[in-house]
Design an enzyme around this catalytic site. Structure first.
Site, PDB file in Angstrom:
ATOM      1  CB  SER A 168       9.832 -13.310  21.641  1.00 23.59           C
ATOM      2  OG  SER A 168       9.973 -12.161  20.831  1.00 23.59           O
ATOM      3  CE1 TYR A 194      10.150 -16.172  16.964  1.00 24.82           C
ATOM      4  CE2 TYR A 194       9.641 -13.915  17.574  1.00 24.82           C
ATOM      5  CZ  TYR A 194      10.414 -15.045  17.722  1.00 24.82           C
ATOM      6  OH  TYR A 194      11.445 -15.063  18.644  1.00 24.82           O
TER       7      TYR A 194
END
Ligand code: NAD
Length: 254
Positions: free
Chosen positions: A145, A158
């Site tokens: 990501s 995250y």
């Protein structure tokens, strides 16, 4: 139909939804048989239906990527079924909870994010690599990501998990490139999937602000991420090793 992909076999974790499903369908459109491992039986079955609709062969097993034994059994089952494993996309992941600083972050949630996003990729690599090493070829793409490259205030778990995925990708790539296994990562920005829809449903105002922060002023499409994965899996990307390919509508460049 590309001969690079036809009659080959791809495995995708988390292929029952969003980006993983789009990747599955991109492979299927190129004549690749696709094996899905996902914790969600309905999502996995639906992806197989869509793969078959494209005229390719689908395979699905319920698997929780946090369970190393289950991952090993899944990858072995795929190899037994098809007799080869050309491509593996380690995509299963969760977003954790947005909007919480470190001291307010739920400890169990932190551990779950690390377990699925990091241990999940680790277990998958450990099951896929011996098969590919024995074959003498294979391509692996880990779905990281932009949160693997940039800070993510109020969701440090995250960001930490995706930074770890990039560290794993780079290290694995160097360990295995001379065994004929090429490993890279894709770093999507905000992409229109159920994961992002959940966040937007919780906070529509923040969703709108977020789109305004993206230079392209739109979310990415799962098919666009799948396109990058197809490139990385193709022979055209033969010299791409340990890279992180960013598709984010301009966020990282800004
Ligand atoms: P999604 O929620 O639509 O799909 C994720 C899939 O993973 C689901 O089918 C889910 O059932 C599966 N999954 C979750 N936990 C699992 C587990 N323990 N074992 C096996 N499968 C499991 O999300 P998405 O947006 O398609 O995300 C796919 C990947 O892309 C994730 O790694 C995510 O972090 C990454 N990503 C997404 C975005 C985005 O904006 N959507 C941006 C950057 C990176």
């Amino acid at each position: 139909m590309s001969t690079q992909f036809a009659n080959k076999v791809a495995l995708i974790t988390g292929g029952g939804s969003g980006i993983g499903r789009a990747i599955a369908l991109a492979f299927a459109a190129r004549g690749t048989a696709v094996a899905i491992g996902d914790i969600d039986p309905e999502g996995g079955a639906e992806t197989v239906r869509l793969i078959e609709k494209k005229g390719s062969v689908g395979f699905f097993r319920v698997v929780d990527v946090t369970d190393s034994t289950a991952v090993e059994a899944f990858v072995t089952a795929v190899y037994q079924q098809f007799g080869r494993l050309d491509f593996a996309v380690n995509n299963a992941g969760i977003e954790g909870s947005n909007g919480r600083k470190i001291t307010q972050y739920d400890q169990e949630m932190f551990e779950q994010v690390m377990d699925i996003n990091v241990n999940g990729v680790w277990h998958s690599l450990r099951a896929e690599l011996p098969i590919m090493e024995q074959q003498g070829h294979g391509v692996i793409v880990n779905i990281a990501s932009i949160a693997g490259l940039l800070a993510m205030p109020r969701n440090a778990a995250y960001a930490a998990s995706k930074h770890a995925v990039i560290g794993l990708t780079r290290s694995a790539a160097l360990e295995y490139i001379r065994k004929g296994i090429r490993i890279n990562a894709v770093c999507p920005g905000y992409t229109n999937t159920p994961m992002v829809a959940r966040g937007f449903a919780q906070n529509p105002v923040m969703g709108e602000q977020l789109v305004n922060m993206i230079p392209a002023r739109r979310l990415g499409k799962p098919e666009e991420i799948a396109g990058a994965v197809m490139y990385l899996c193709s022979d055209e990307a033969a010299f791409m090793v340990g890279q992180t390919m960013v598709l984010d509508g301009g966020i990282e460049a800004a």
